[in-house]
Design a protein around this motif. Structure first.
Motif, PDB file in Angstrom:
ATOM      1  N   VAL A 112       0.903  -1.162   0.000  1.00 29.85           N
ATOM      2  CA  VAL A 112       0.000   0.000   0.000  1.00 29.85           C
ATOM      3  C   VAL A 112       0.933   1.200   0.000  1.00 29.85           C
ATOM      4  N   PRO A 113       0.970   1.957  -1.091  1.00 33.59           N
ATOM      5  CA  PRO A 113       1.927   3.060  -1.203  1.00 33.59           C
ATOM      6  C   PRO A 113       1.797   4.065  -0.055  1.00 33.59           C
ATOM      7  N   ARG A 114       2.916   4.683   0.279  1.00 38.84           N
ATOM      8  CA  ARG A 114       2.901   5.684   1.355  1.00 38.84           C
ATOM      9  C   ARG A 114       1.933   6.807   1.027  1.00 38.84           C
ATOM     10  N   ALA A 115       1.806   7.142  -0.251  1.00 41.76           N
ATOM     11  CA  ALA A 115       0.873   8.208  -0.658  1.00 41.76           C
ATOM     12  C   ALA A 115      -0.579   7.840  -0.341  1.00 41.76           C
ATOM     13  N   GLN A 116      -0.840   6.531  -0.182  1.00 44.14           N
ATOM     14  CA  GLN A 116      -2.188   6.071   0.164  1.00 44.14           C
ATOM     15  C   GLN A 116      -2.284   5.657   1.635  1.00 44.14           C
ATOM     16  N   GLY A 117      -1.303   6.083   2.428  1.00 41.31           N
ATOM     17  CA  GLY A 117      -1.340   5.789   3.856  1.00 41.31           C
ATOM     18  C   GLY A 117      -0.570   4.555   4.279  1.00 41.31           C
ATOM     19  N   GLY A 118       0.122   3.907   3.357  1.00 40.67           N
ATOM     20  CA  GLY A 118       0.898   2.716   3.701  1.00 40.67           C
ATOM     21  C   GLY A 118       2.107   3.060   4.556  1.00 40.67           C
ATOM     22  N   ARG A 119       2.452   2.152   5.447  1.00 40.09           N
ATOM     23  CA  ARG A 119       3.580   2.376   6.346  1.00 40.09           C
ATOM     24  C   ARG A 119       4.728   1.440   6.005  1.00 40.09           C
ATOM     25  N   THR A 120       5.900   1.764   6.528  1.00 41.12           N
ATOM     26  CA  THR A 120       7.080   0.932   6.312  1.00 41.12           C
ATOM     27  C   THR A 120       7.127  -0.109   7.423  1.00 41.12           C
ATOM     28  N   THR A 121       6.454  -1.223   7.182  1.00 37.88           N
ATOM     29  CA  THR A 121       6.409  -2.337   8.127  1.00 37.88           C
ATOM     30  C   THR A 121       6.659  -3.629   7.360  1.00 37.88           C
TER      31      THR A 121
END
Length: 188
Positions: A112-121
Motif C-alpha cells: 500500500v503506497p505511502r501516498a495512500q497511507g501505507g507504512r514501512t512495516t
C-alpha cells in the motif's frame, strides 16, 4: 606437506562462533569474529576452543594456533524477531522480486503506497526489482494488476536463519563443516 593455513595472513582467519549449545549464533550473516576478538575471549575464559587453524601467531613469550571454531560458555538467547532492514527484507523474500521472481536490481516496494497511507512495516513492504517497482508506481498490487503470490509477513529470526541457509558464503573453512548445515552442497 604444504598446508594453505600456514601462509594465510591472520586477518584471513575468521573464527566461527557457536552458542553454548554448539549451534551457530547466526547463519546469515554467518557468526564470525576476527581472530583478535576470538583470542581475547579465550584469554577471558568466555569461550571453549573447538578447532584450530594451522596458522600460529606469536608474541615475545607465547605461540598459539588461531582458533577456527569457538563455543560460548554462556548461552545467548536469540531475539525472536529481526530488525527491519533492507538486507533482512531481501533475505525474507529470498533475494527475489515478489512480482516477477527476478534477482537483480532489487529495491523495496510499499504494497500500500505511502501516498495512500501505507507504512514501512514488514507486513507492507516487499522486495521488488526496479522495473516492477517502476511499473507498479504509486498503486496497490490490485490497482496495478500485479498480484503478490504471498502476503508479506513479519518474519521470526528462525525464519530468516532458515532462508539464510540457502545462501552459503563464498568461503567456509574445513573445520566449520561439522557445525553448519546448508541446503546446498559446498566446496571449501
Amino acid at each position: 606437506m604444504f598446508h594453505p593455513d600456514l601462509i594465510r595472513h591472520p586477518d584471513a582467519c575468521p573464527t566461527l562462533v557457536l552458542n553454548a549449545d554448539y549451534t551457530p549464533l547466526s547463519y546469515y550473516p554467518l557468526s564470525l569474529w576476527p581472530w583478535q576478538t576470538a583470542v581475547k575471549a579465550m584469554f577471558l575464559d568466555r569461550v571453549d576452543v573447538v578447532a584450530h587453524y594451522e596458522r600460529e601467531v606469536h608474541s615475545a613469550s607465547l605461540s598459539m594456533k588461531l582458533p577456527s571454531v569457538i563455543a560460548l560458555k554462556q548461552f545467548v538467547r536469540p531475539t525472536p524477531f529481526p530488525a527491519f532492514t533492507r538486507f533482512n527484507l531481501f533475505l525474507r523474500d529470498r533475494f527475489e522480486c515478489q512480482y516477477c521472481g527476478r534477482g537483480r536490481d532489487l529495491t523495496f516496494d510499499h504494497v500500500v503506497p505511502r501516498a495512500q497511507g501505507g507504512r514501512t512495516t514488514w507486513e507492507n513492504v516487499v522486495t521488488a526489482c526496479a522495473p516492477c517497482n517502476l511499473r507498479k508506481g504509486g498503486r496497490t498490487p490490485r490497482q496495478a494488476a500485479m498480484p503478490l503470490p504471498v502476503e508479506p509477513v513479519r518474519p521470526t529470526n528462525w525464519h530468516l536463519q532458515e532462508h539464510g541457509r540457502s545462501f552459503p558464503p563464498n568461503y567456509l573453512h574445513d573445520t566449520w563443516h561439522d557445525w553448519l548445515y546448508w541446503d546446498v552442497e559446498l566446496d571449501a
